[in-house]
Write a protein that holds these residues in place. Structure first.
Motif, PDB file in Angstrom:
ATOM      1  N   GLU A  26       0.814  -1.221   0.000  1.00 17.87           N
ATOM      2  CA  GLU A  26       0.000   0.000   0.000  1.00 17.87           C
ATOM      3  C   GLU A  26       0.843   1.265   0.000  1.00 17.87           C
ATOM      4  OE1 GLU A  26      -2.673  -0.385   3.301  1.00 17.87           O
ATOM      5  OE2 GLU A  26      -3.910  -1.877   2.298  1.00 17.87           O
ATOM      6  N   LEU A  27       1.978   1.193  -0.686  1.00 15.61           N
ATOM      7  CA  LEU A  27       2.812   2.375  -0.870  1.00 15.61           C
ATOM      8  C   LEU A  27       2.354   3.150  -2.094  1.00 15.61           C
ATOM      9  CD1 LEU A  27       5.313   4.077  -0.179  1.00 15.61           C
ATOM     10  CD2 LEU A  27       6.695   2.468  -1.517  1.00 15.61           C
ATOM     11  N   LEU A  28       2.024   2.426  -3.153  1.00 16.78           N
ATOM     12  CA  LEU A  28       1.523   3.039  -4.384  1.00 16.78           C
ATOM     13  C   LEU A  28       0.392   2.148  -4.888  1.00 16.78           C
ATOM     14  CD1 LEU A  28       1.852   5.254  -6.567  1.00 16.78           C
ATOM     15  CD2 LEU A  28       3.377   3.676  -7.777  1.00 16.78           C
ATOM     16  N   THR A  29      -0.836   2.582  -4.690  1.00 18.82           N
ATOM     17  CA  THR A  29      -1.998   1.745  -5.007  1.00 18.82           C
ATOM     18  C   THR A  29      -2.837   2.387  -6.114  1.00 18.82           C
ATOM     19  OG1 THR A  29      -3.196   2.835  -3.201  1.00 18.82           O
ATOM     20  CG2 THR A  29      -2.130   0.736  -2.705  1.00 18.82           C
ATOM     21  N   PRO A  30      -2.617   1.980  -7.370  1.00 21.84           N
ATOM     22  CA  PRO A  30      -3.421   2.511  -8.475  1.00 21.84           C
ATOM     23  C   PRO A  30      -4.825   1.918  -8.445  1.00 21.84           C
ATOM     24  CG  PRO A  30      -2.025   0.736  -9.250  1.00 21.84           C
ATOM     25  CD  PRO A  30      -1.639   0.958  -7.816  1.00 21.84           C
ATOM     26  N   THR A  41      -2.596   6.818 -12.772  1.00 20.16           N
ATOM     27  CA  THR A  41      -2.942   8.177 -13.164  1.00 20.16           C
ATOM     28  C   THR A  41      -1.697   9.068 -13.139  1.00 20.16           C
ATOM     29  OG1 THR A  41      -3.380   8.864 -10.890  1.00 20.16           O
ATOM     30  CG2 THR A  41      -5.222   7.876 -12.127  1.00 20.16           C
ATOM     31  N   LYS A  42      -1.870  10.308 -13.543  1.00 20.48           N
ATOM     32  CA  LYS A  42      -0.785  11.286 -13.479  1.00 20.48           C
ATOM     33  C   LYS A  42      -0.319  11.462 -12.037  1.00 20.48           C
ATOM     34  CE  LYS A  42       0.115  16.225 -14.154  1.00 20.48           C
ATOM     35  NZ  LYS A  42      -0.489  17.533 -14.554  1.00 20.48           N
ATOM     36  N   GLU A  43      -1.265  11.489 -11.110  1.00 18.70           N
ATOM     37  CA  GLU A  43      -0.926  11.631  -9.685  1.00 18.70           C
ATOM     38  C   GLU A  43      -0.133  10.423  -9.182  1.00 18.70           C
ATOM     39  OE1 GLU A  43      -3.944  12.196 -10.984  1.00 18.70           O
ATOM     40  OE2 GLU A  43      -3.824  14.400 -10.861  1.00 18.70           O
ATOM     41  N   ASP A  44      -0.469   9.244  -9.668  1.00 18.21           N
ATOM     42  CA  ASP A  44       0.266   8.038  -9.276  1.00 18.21           C
ATOM     43  C   ASP A  44       1.721   8.118  -9.747  1.00 18.21           C
ATOM     44  OD1 ASP A  44      -1.878   6.729  -8.024  1.00 18.21           O
ATOM     45  OD2 ASP A  44      -2.597   5.916  -9.934  1.00 18.21           O
ATOM     46  N   LEU A  45       1.920   8.631 -10.952  1.00 18.28           N
ATOM     47  CA  LEU A  45       3.279   8.749 -11.484  1.00 18.28           C
ATOM     48  C   LEU A  45       4.095   9.759 -10.678  1.00 18.28           C
ATOM     49  CD1 LEU A  45       2.690   8.666 -15.354  1.00 18.28           C
ATOM     50  CD2 LEU A  45       3.416   6.801 -13.849  1.00 18.28           C
ATOM     51  N   GLU A  46       3.454  10.853 -10.276  1.00 14.09           N
ATOM     52  CA  GLU A  46       4.152  11.845  -9.447  1.00 14.09           C
ATOM     53  C   GLU A  46       4.524  11.243  -8.097  1.00 14.09           C
ATOM     54  OE1 GLU A  46       1.508  15.165  -9.284  1.00 14.09           O
ATOM     55  OE2 GLU A  46       2.076  15.909 -11.282  1.00 14.09           O
ATOM     56  N   LYS A  47       3.651  10.421  -7.548  1.00 11.84           N
ATOM     57  CA  LYS A  47       3.934   9.762  -6.276  1.00 11.84           C
ATOM     58  C   LYS A  47       5.067   8.756  -6.452  1.00 11.84           C
ATOM     59  CE  LYS A  47       1.672   7.426  -2.402  1.00 11.84           C
ATOM     60  NZ  LYS A  47       0.384   6.891  -1.874  1.00 11.84           N
ATOM     61  N   LEU A  48       5.071   8.036  -7.572  1.00 11.02           N
ATOM     62  CA  LEU A  48       6.147   7.081  -7.856  1.00 11.02           C
ATOM     63  C   LEU A  48       7.481   7.808  -7.966  1.00 11.02           C
ATOM     64  CD1 LEU A  48       7.205   4.293  -8.577  1.00 11.02           C
ATOM     65  CD2 LEU A  48       6.489   4.697 -10.948  1.00 11.02           C
ATOM     66  N   GLN A  49       7.469   8.978  -8.582  1.00  9.25           N
ATOM     67  CA  GLN A  49       8.705   9.763  -8.688  1.00  9.25           C
ATOM     68  C   GLN A  49       9.237  10.098  -7.292  1.00  9.25           C
ATOM     69  OE1 GLN A  49       8.591  13.992  -9.523  1.00  9.25           O
ATOM     70  NE2 GLN A  49      10.041  13.725 -11.227  1.00  9.25           N
ATOM     71  N   ASP A  74       4.468  17.788   2.316  1.00 13.97           N
ATOM     72  CA  ASP A  74       4.368  18.828   1.283  1.00 13.97           C
ATOM     73  C   ASP A  74       5.276  18.427   0.136  1.00 13.97           C
ATOM     74  OD1 ASP A  74       5.376  21.357  -0.128  1.00 13.97           O
ATOM     75  OD2 ASP A  74       3.726  22.155   1.057  1.00 13.97           O
ATOM     76  N   ARG A  75       4.696  18.135  -1.023  1.00 17.51           N
ATOM     77  CA  ARG A  75       5.477  17.627  -2.152  1.00 17.51           C
ATOM     78  C   ARG A  75       6.535  18.620  -2.603  1.00 17.51           C
ATOM     79  NH1 ARG A  75       4.856  17.784  -7.901  1.00 17.51           N
ATOM     80  NH2 ARG A  75       5.985  16.039  -8.885  1.00 17.51           N
ATOM     81  N   GLN A  76       6.192  19.904  -2.683  1.00 15.12           N
ATOM     82  CA  GLN A  76       7.148  20.902  -3.143  1.00 15.12           C
ATOM     83  C   GLN A  76       8.320  21.020  -2.178  1.00 15.12           C
ATOM     84  OE1 GLN A  76       6.936  22.400  -6.143  1.00 15.12           O
ATOM     85  NE2 GLN A  76       8.980  23.236  -5.759  1.00 15.12           N
ATOM     86  N   ASP A  77       8.018  21.023  -0.896  1.00 12.02           N
ATOM     87  CA  ASP A  77       9.067  21.091   0.108  1.00 12.02           C
ATOM     88  C   ASP A  77       9.951  19.847   0.037  1.00 12.02           C
ATOM     89  OD1 ASP A  77      10.231  22.302   2.613  1.00 12.02           O
ATOM     90  OD2 ASP A  77       9.590  20.371   3.410  1.00 12.02           O
ATOM     91  N   ALA A  78       9.327  18.689  -0.182  1.00 16.55           N
ATOM     92  CA  ALA A  78      10.092  17.442  -0.290  1.00 16.55           C
ATOM     93  C   ALA A  78      11.036  17.492  -1.485  1.00 16.55           C
ATOM     94  CB  ALA A  78       9.141  16.257  -0.416  1.00 16.55           C
ATOM     95  N   LEU A  79      10.559  18.028  -2.612  1.00 12.21           N
ATOM     96  CA  LEU A  79      11.393  18.126  -3.808  1.00 12.21           C
ATOM     97  C   LEU A  79      12.615  19.014  -3.567  1.00 12.21           C
ATOM     98  CD1 LEU A  79       8.618  18.478  -6.541  1.00 12.21           C
ATOM     99  CD2 LEU A  79      10.171  16.542  -6.255  1.00 12.21           C
TER     100      LEU A  79
END
Length: 249
Positions: A26-30, A41-49, A74-79
């Protein structure tokens, strides 16, 4: 447009089995179609990145899941943070490559190298596994340790790193002796005192013993320490255990 698991695997360069595993834990569940096909989805790919960035920085999957699912994530902060960490990793790798190239020349008799030059790039003053330390001993000890480092000048931080590497080299030189010998115990005492030179945090004997055990339990630590000499991590673990047991009141 949604993508099937094989398409994602080919795009990213990872195995279908890896994506299945991420789904199982359950780390990446499409989402799944009625026919049982996984659709990303696009969101799944961003999470995979995000997951793969964290993996490149040696974060375990369990910790990645905990971070990403946190309400404060926060995704932006994480990046931004990941970028800084990868830049630092690149800097260290570039230095190690230069040391390796010089060592190749040295082994061919083309140049001379000092002992100090042979270990340039092996910088252990910055713990690459801070998250592991947080999990084992809590945020307080790690934060206090970092506060001291942040307050240091660049020269002071460099001097601390050089002192640490010197201790590792001295221990590596005697790693074939008994960990309980007077020589080994005197050397490991220097390591204990170095760790406790931080006025903001004190390693108890039990914590010192636990740290030594982590040197052999966690292969990442073992590999890093054994760069100074094969078997050093095991030797330090045994010496630290003996030191802690012998100095208990």
């Amino acid at each position: 447009m949604n993508m099937r698991v094989k398409e994602v695997a080919d795009l990213v360069g990872i195995s279908v089995r890896t994506l299945h595993h991420y789904d199982e834990i359950e780390l990446l569940t499409p989402k799944t179609t009625e026919a049982g096909y996984r659709l990303y989805t696009k969101e799944d790919l961003e999470k995979l990145q995000q997951i793969l960035f964290f993996k490149e920085l040696d974060f375990p999957l369990k910790k990645i899941k905990e971070i990403i699912e946190s309400p404060s994530f926060d995704r932006q902060d994480a990046l931004e943070t990941q970028r800084k960490m990868l830049v630092e990793k690149r800097r260290r790798l570039e230095q190690m490559i230069r040391t390796l190239e010089k060592t190749i020349q040295y082994s061919k008799g083309e140049i001379e190298m000092t002992n100090k030059e042979k270990f340039e790039g092996f910088d252990f003053s910055h713990n690459p596994h801070e998250q592991e330390a947080r999990k084992r001993w809590g945020d307080k000890a790690v934060d206090k340790s970092k506060e001291q480092i942040v307050g240091m000048t660049n020269d002071e931080q460099k001097a601390m790193g050089e002192k640490m590497n010197e201790i590792y080299r001295n221990l590596a030189a005697i790693r074939t002796s008994s960990p309980e010998s007077h020589e080994a115990q005197a050397a490991i005492k220097v390591w204990y005192e170095f760790l406790n030179s931080n006025p903001s945090y004190h390693y108890t004997l039990e914590a010192f013993k636990g740290l030594g055990q982590m040197y052999v339990d966690d292969k990442r630590f073992t590999n890093s320490i054994d760069r100074f000499g094969e078997g050093l991590a095991k030797f330090m673990c045994m010496a630290m255990t003996a030191f802690a047991d012998n100095n208990k009141k």
